[in-house]
Scaffold this motif. Sequence first.
Motif, PDB file in Angstrom:
ATOM      1  N   ASN A  37       0.820  -1.217   0.000  1.00 48.87           N
ATOM      2  CA  ASN A  37       0.000   0.000   0.000  1.00 48.87           C
ATOM      3  C   ASN A  37       0.858   1.275   0.000  1.00 48.87           C
ATOM      4  O   ASN A  37       1.676   1.468   0.893  1.00 48.87           O
ATOM      5  CB  ASN A  37      -0.909   0.005   1.242  1.00 48.87           C
ATOM      6  N   HIS A 122     -14.300  -4.949  11.747  1.00 48.38           N
ATOM      7  CA  HIS A 122     -13.858  -3.584  12.067  1.00 48.38           C
ATOM      8  C   HIS A 122     -15.068  -2.707  12.371  1.00 48.38           C
ATOM      9  O   HIS A 122     -15.825  -2.367  11.464  1.00 48.38           O
ATOM     10  CB  HIS A 122     -13.139  -2.980  10.860  1.00 48.38           C
ATOM     11  N   TYR A 159      -6.710   7.495  12.718  1.00 46.99           N
ATOM     12  CA  TYR A 159      -6.619   6.210  12.009  1.00 46.99           C
ATOM     13  C   TYR A 159      -7.863   5.355  12.285  1.00 46.99           C
ATOM     14  O   TYR A 159      -8.367   5.298  13.405  1.00 46.99           O
ATOM     15  CB  TYR A 159      -5.371   5.424  12.479  1.00 46.99           C
ATOM     16  N   PRO A 170      -7.386   3.758   4.014  1.00 48.04           N
ATOM     17  CA  PRO A 170      -6.493   4.816   4.479  1.00 48.04           C
ATOM     18  C   PRO A 170      -5.736   5.535   3.353  1.00 48.04           C
ATOM     19  O   PRO A 170      -5.397   6.694   3.477  1.00 48.04           O
ATOM     20  CB  PRO A 170      -5.521   4.068   5.384  1.00 48.04           C
ATOM     21  N   GLU A 236      -3.109  -3.720  19.708  1.00 48.79           N
ATOM     22  CA  GLU A 236      -2.231  -3.952  18.558  1.00 48.79           C
ATOM     23  C   GLU A 236      -1.274  -2.788  18.319  1.00 48.79           C
ATOM     24  O   GLU A 236      -1.644  -1.628  18.477  1.00 48.79           O
ATOM     25  CB  GLU A 236      -3.089  -4.153  17.319  1.00 48.79           C
ATOM     26  N   ARG A 283       1.413 -10.824  13.747  1.00 41.22           N
ATOM     27  CA  ARG A 283       0.472 -10.371  12.717  1.00 41.22           C
ATOM     28  C   ARG A 283       1.030 -10.474  11.295  1.00 41.22           C
ATOM     29  O   ARG A 283       0.440  -9.954  10.362  1.00 41.22           O
ATOM     30  CB  ARG A 283       0.092  -8.916  12.975  1.00 41.22           C
ATOM     31  N   ALA A 314      -6.294  -6.291   6.202  1.00 45.28           N
ATOM     32  CA  ALA A 314      -6.992  -5.055   5.790  1.00 45.28           C
ATOM     33  C   ALA A 314      -7.280  -5.118   4.292  1.00 45.28           C
ATOM     34  O   ALA A 314      -6.743  -5.959   3.571  1.00 45.28           O
ATOM     35  CB  ALA A 314      -6.107  -3.852   6.104  1.00 45.28           C
ATOM     36  N   GLU A 339      -7.765 -11.217  10.704  1.00 43.33           N
ATOM     37  CA  GLU A 339      -8.434  -9.927  10.454  1.00 43.33           C
ATOM     38  C   GLU A 339      -9.245 -10.034   9.166  1.00 43.33           C
ATOM     39  O   GLU A 339      -8.794 -10.625   8.183  1.00 43.33           O
ATOM     40  CB  GLU A 339      -7.393  -8.821  10.321  1.00 43.33           C
ATOM     41  N   MET A 341     -11.382  -7.368   6.896  1.00 39.66           N
ATOM     42  CA  MET A 341     -12.015  -6.117   6.472  1.00 39.66           C
ATOM     43  C   MET A 341     -12.601  -6.426   5.104  1.00 39.66           C
ATOM     44  O   MET A 341     -11.858  -6.595   4.130  1.00 39.66           O
ATOM     45  CB  MET A 341     -10.960  -5.011   6.300  1.00 39.66           C
ATOM     46  N   LEU A 389      -0.490   6.474   1.722  1.00 43.21           N
ATOM     47  CA  LEU A 389      -0.971   6.467   3.102  1.00 43.21           C
ATOM     48  C   LEU A 389      -0.701   7.843   3.702  1.00 43.21           C
ATOM     49  O   LEU A 389       0.236   8.534   3.276  1.00 43.21           O
ATOM     50  CB  LEU A 389      -0.239   5.378   3.901  1.00 43.21           C
ATOM     51  N   TRP A 403       2.234   7.336  11.839  1.00 42.40           N
ATOM     52  CA  TRP A 403       0.826   7.276  11.423  1.00 42.40           C
ATOM     53  C   TRP A 403       0.249   5.919  11.774  1.00 42.40           C
ATOM     54  O   TRP A 403       0.936   4.902  11.651  1.00 42.40           O
ATOM     55  CB  TRP A 403       0.667   7.498   9.919  1.00 42.40           C
TER      56      TRP A 403
HETATM   57  O1  LIG Z   1      -4.518  -3.458  11.534  1.00 37.28           O
HETATM   58  C1  LIG Z   1      -4.895  -2.922  10.476  1.00 37.28           C
HETATM   59  O2  LIG Z   1      -5.740  -3.377   9.715  1.00 37.28           O
HETATM   60  C2  LIG Z   1      -4.271  -1.598  10.100  1.00 37.28           C
HETATM   61  O3  LIG Z   1      -3.055  -1.420  10.733  1.00 37.28           O
HETATM   62  C3  LIG Z   1      -4.241  -1.452   8.609  1.00 37.28           C
HETATM   63  O4  LIG Z   1      -5.452  -0.897   8.237  1.00 37.28           O
HETATM   64  C4  LIG Z   1      -3.130  -0.588   8.058  1.00 37.28           C
HETATM   65  O5  LIG Z   1      -3.326   0.750   8.480  1.00 37.28           O
HETATM   66  C5  LIG Z   1      -3.147  -0.659   6.544  1.00 37.28           C
HETATM   67  O6  LIG Z   1      -3.040  -2.011   6.176  1.00 37.28           O
HETATM   68  C6  LIG Z   1      -2.015   0.132   5.941  1.00 37.28           C
HETATM   69  O7  LIG Z   1      -1.987  -0.041   4.555  1.00 37.28           O
END
Ligand SMILES: O=C(O)[C@@H](O)[C@@H](O)[C@H](O)[C@H](O)CO
Length: 403
Positions: A37, A122, A159, A170, A236, A283, A314, A339, A341, A389, A403
């Motif tokens: 990303n 999320h 964030y 993001p 996290e 992770r 993500a 995770e 999303m 980002l 960030w």
């Molecule tokens: O835990 C998460 O999902 C985040 O840390 C991500 O959304 C992260 O910000 C993005 O993958 C960055 O590209």
Amino acid sequence: MKITAARVIVCSPGRNFVTLKIETDQGVYGIGDATLNGRELAVVSYLEDHVIPCLIGRDPQQIEDIWQYLYKGAYWRRGPVTMSAIAAVDTALWDIKAKMAGMPLYQLLGGRSRTGVMVYGHANGRDSAETVDEVLRHKEEGYLAIRAQSGVPGLNKVYGVSGANRLYEPADGNLPGEHDWSTEKYLRHTPGLFEAVREAVGPDIHLLHDVHHRLTPIEAGQLGKALEPVRMFWMEDPTPAENQDAFQWIRHHTTTPIAVGEIFNSIWDCKTLIEKQLIDYIRTTVVHAGGITHLRRIADLASLYQVRTGCHGATDLSPVCMGAALHFDTWVPNFGVQEYMPHSEDMLSVFPHDWRFERGMMHCGESPGHGVDIDEKLAAKYPYQRAYLPVNRLQHDGTLWNW
Ligand SMILES: O=C(O)[C@@H](O)[C@@H](O)[C@H](O)[C@H](O)CO
Ligand SMILES: [Mg+2]
């Protein structure tokens, strides 16, 4: 068997994705995610200009030898660009091998270790009340684990908060956006947020939170201690993890479980954290940590120290990565959580896939390989659009922050 061709497909169905496709003389092909990303084209060039010429003519069954060749042969080892490129090759070769064997990838890894893969959704909101509502909505949808992120009073852009549009992305704009940050405001707000969330959602839902690298170790200790009554599943990225030893100061002050590693790209990034049991979940991912071959090594090291997996997932990790991750998650003995999303319909239409979500669990599917393909014609309709980002600055004096 021989690799006859390999090419990189860049598309942007709502966000940029980079996909490597490897073709063989047996008519079987495999695909791998190579998306990084905000730095996508660096990986495209690494693959097209440096890796692909070395692949043509090689035997795709020699996954380990090709991994070692690309890792040691580069001389310049590790780093997100290198390891994402290696990951894409590795994932595509595992896809080919499983297709040739006529079995879903998890069978080739060692078979099923669980009935399904627990995922976390999320939930986010502009303030605590909206966040609580979103957590309750996710509980309604059947999630057993839910991450909560919210706006912070007095901060403009934080964030993880998607606002009205529920899909959080993001990377925005063709230059980095600038967000503002105040640790004091965040630490004043967050314990109360989770008291309200736990009160509303009850004791059985796993609650997670992403600090996103923004605290010092001692501030992370403070936050972890304040969150102990909430009994978090994990906190996290509490502090930047280049200095792995720093996590001992967090461990001194709190029993809140810690998850780190989405920006790690090799076992060396997490060795100390795992061996000193300074974290509870690792992770690292298929796409950024060298593919299935290397992720297995990280998971095996973690299993010696009671550290479980919690792969990043993500939307900037493509559906190809999600597919491969779910097969990995179905097999890996020390699984923690995955995770999830959800990608948009546009994104998913470009990547036909086998997985499905059911009552808080994901199921990887039984088709041979990792179960994800790419519709190249449709992908071509979504040309690449540079996107970055954001960066973060301290609100009171503009200091560049994490960030
Ligand atoms: O835990 C998460 O999902 C985040 O840390 C991500 O959304 C992260 O910000 C993005 O993958 C960055 O590209
Ligand atoms: Mg994160």
